[in-house]
Motif scaffolding. Sequence first.
Motif, short mmCIF file in Angstrom:
data_model
loop_
_atom_site.label_atom_id
_atom_site.label_comp_id
_atom_site.label_asym_id
_atom_site.label_seq_id
_atom_site.Cartn_x
_atom_site.Cartn_y
_atom_site.Cartn_z
N MET A 1 0.82 -1.13 -0.07
CA MET A 1 0.09 0.02 0.03
C MET A 1 0.96 1.47 0.04
SD MET A 1 -2.98 0.96 2.83
CE MET A 1 -2.90 -0.69 3.17
N ASN A 2 0.98 1.93 -1.24
CA ASN A 2 1.72 3.36 -1.23
C ASN A 2 0.99 4.34 -1.15
OD1 ASN A 2 4.45 2.46 -1.08
ND2 ASN A 2 4.45 1.48 -3.16
N GLY A 3 1.43 5.49 -1.52
CA GLY A 3 0.86 6.82 -1.39
C GLY A 3 0.21 7.25 -0.18
N ALA A 4 -0.86 7.92 -0.25
CA ALA A 4 -1.51 8.76 0.90
C ALA A 4 -2.15 7.47 1.86
CB ALA A 4 -2.50 9.53 0.45
N ALA A 5 -2.81 6.50 1.05
CA ALA A 5 -3.23 5.42 1.90
C ALA A 5 -2.26 4.73 2.73
CB ALA A 5 -4.08 4.38 0.91
N GLY A 6 -1.24 4.61 2.11
CA GLY A 6 -0.30 3.75 2.95
C GLY A 6 0.40 4.59 4.01
N GLU A 7 0.59 5.73 3.79
CA GLU A 7 0.99 6.59 4.90
C GLU A 7 0.00 6.73 6.08
OE1 GLU A 7 2.27 11.53 5.33
OE2 GLU A 7 2.39 10.36 3.50
N ARG A 8 -1.33 6.95 5.54
CA ARG A 8 -2.21 7.08 6.66
C ARG A 8 -2.11 5.52 7.46
NH1 ARG A 8 -3.42 10.58 9.82
NH2 ARG A 8 -3.77 8.80 11.37
N ALA A 9 -2.06 4.32 7.02
CA ALA A 9 -2.29 3.31 7.36
C ALA A 9 -0.95 2.85 8.37
CB ALA A 9 -2.24 2.14 6.50
N LEU A 10 0.02 3.45 7.94
CA LEU A 10 1.49 3.40 8.76
C LEU A 10 1.11 4.24 9.82
CD1 LEU A 10 3.88 2.10 9.68
CD2 LEU A 10 5.08 3.71 7.92
N ILE A 11 0.67 5.54 9.82
CA ILE A 11 0.45 6.44 11.00
C ILE A 11 -0.51 5.58 11.98
CG2 ILE A 11 -0.40 8.58 11.70
CD1 ILE A 11 0.86 9.79 9.12
N ASP A 12 -1.60 5.21 11.52
CA ASP A 12 -2.58 4.62 12.34
C ASP A 12 -1.96 3.35 12.88
OD1 ASP A 12 -4.47 6.20 11.75
OD2 ASP A 12 -5.36 4.74 10.20
N ASP A 13 -1.20 2.54 12.43
CA ASP A 13 -0.47 1.43 13.09
C ASP A 13 0.72 1.98 14.08
OD1 ASP A 13 -1.66 -0.48 11.32
OD2 ASP A 13 0.42 -0.23 9.95
N VAL A 14 1.39 3.11 13.96
CA VAL A 14 2.23 3.74 14.91
C VAL A 14 1.58 4.24 16.02
CG1 VAL A 14 3.90 5.62 15.23
CG2 VAL A 14 3.82 4.20 13.26
N LEU A 15 0.32 4.78 15.76
CA LEU A 15 -0.39 5.46 17.01
C LEU A 15 -1.14 4.50 17.83
CD1 LEU A 15 -1.35 9.16 15.27
CD2 LEU A 15 0.65 8.38 17.18
N ALA A 16 -1.42 3.32 17.23
CA ALA A 16 -2.04 2.12 17.88
C ALA A 16 -1.14 1.54 19.15
CB ALA A 16 -2.46 1.00 17.01
N ASP A 17 -0.06 2.00 18.92
CA ASP A 17 0.94 1.71 20.15
C ASP A 17 0.88 2.94 21.20
OD1 ASP A 17 3.20 1.72 22.08
OD2 ASP A 17 4.47 0.86 20.54
N PRO A 18 0.19 2.64 22.49
CA PRO A 18 0.02 3.65 23.36
C PRO A 18 1.25 4.68 23.53
CG PRO A 18 -0.70 1.59 24.21
CD PRO A 18 -0.11 1.22 22.91
N VAL A 19 2.27 3.99 23.83
CA VAL A 19 3.59 4.68 24.01
C VAL A 19 3.90 5.56 22.86
CG1 VAL A 19 6.01 4.56 24.49
CG2 VAL A 19 4.67 2.86 25.46
N ASN A 20 3.81 5.15 21.57
CA ASN A 20 3.88 5.94 20.61
C ASN A 20 2.89 7.26 20.57
OD1 ASN A 20 6.13 4.96 19.16
ND2 ASN A 20 4.67 3.55 17.98
N ALA A 21 1.79 6.85 20.73
CA ALA A 21 0.60 7.94 20.86
C ALA A 21 0.77 8.99 21.82
CB ALA A 21 -0.59 7.19 21.14
N ALA A 22 1.40 8.50 23.14
CA ALA A 22 1.56 9.39 24.15
C ALA A 22 2.95 10.19 23.82
CB ALA A 22 1.84 8.84 25.48
N LEU A 23 4.15 9.49 23.11
CA LEU A 23 4.92 10.51 22.67
C LEU A 23 4.73 11.57 21.66
CD1 LEU A 23 7.81 7.59 22.27
CD2 LEU A 23 7.72 9.64 23.77
N ALA A 24 3.86 10.96 20.54
CA ALA A 24 3.22 12.18 19.46
C ALA A 24 2.32 13.02 19.95
CB ALA A 24 2.67 11.24 18.58
N ALA A 25 1.77 12.98 21.36
CA ALA A 25 1.20 14.15 21.85
C ALA A 25 1.73 15.13 22.85
CB ALA A 25 0.05 13.38 22.67
N ARG A 26 3.12 14.60 23.61
CA ARG A 26 3.70 15.10 24.65
C ARG A 26 4.96 16.09 23.93
NH1 ARG A 26 3.85 10.61 29.53
NH2 ARG A 26 1.67 10.48 29.68
N LEU A 27 5.65 15.25 22.93
CA LEU A 27 6.96 15.60 22.49
C LEU A 27 6.76 17.12 21.97
CD1 LEU A 27 8.68 12.49 21.01
CD2 LEU A 27 9.30 13.88 23.13
N PRO A 28 5.69 17.48 21.08
CA PRO A 28 5.53 18.87 20.68
C PRO A 28 5.83 19.87 21.68
CG PRO A 28 4.07 17.21 19.36
CD PRO A 28 4.67 16.94 20.60
#
Length: 188
Positions: A1-28
């Motif tokens: 899956m490439n393009g925008a759909a592949g990107e969105r799917a990987l972002i969803d996979d990354v943020l499904a990990d609660p640690v990643n989600a917390a880091l993405a929310a806190r680090l900014p």
Amino acid sequence: MNGAAGERALIDDVLADPVNAALAARLPSLGLPQCHLTAGCVFQARWNRLAGEPPGHGVNDYDVFYFDDADLSWEAEDAVVQAVGALTRDLGATVEVRNQARVHLWFEMRFGTHYPRLRSAREGIDRFLIRCTCVGLDVASGELYAPDGFEDLDNGILRPNAHFKQPALFRRKAEDYRRRWPWLVVAE
């Protein structure tokens, strides 16, 4: 899956990990320039979903790259390491923070090979040993950086990265991944 759909799917996979989600929310909140979640906490999220493993499976640590060339001292980087540590202590995960502007100062002493001075955090991501692992999530913009796309990542194909040829290290890293995700294929 490439393009925008592949990107969105990987972002969803990354943020499904609660640690990643917390880091993405806190680090900014720290305002780190060019701040990215990267390495195993990003690409392994895809492999975990494809293998039916839970989010975070096989992730040894959560890598954070940033790029600040205003002060290349260890003390400046350590101040960021300490700030990230305080911000993430409750997560129960190891978070590794590296200023990509200063990697050239210590890399050769630690790993025995020359490392050029980088111009961005993304250049650090570009130099991972395995091509499909060159991915990062920019925490400020929420954009995914994947210079080689998603085809090899989705198909579990591990190829050496032409930007950082280290055959022995490549093989060791590839076999480590294969121990955790046996369906991966090494393609040298």
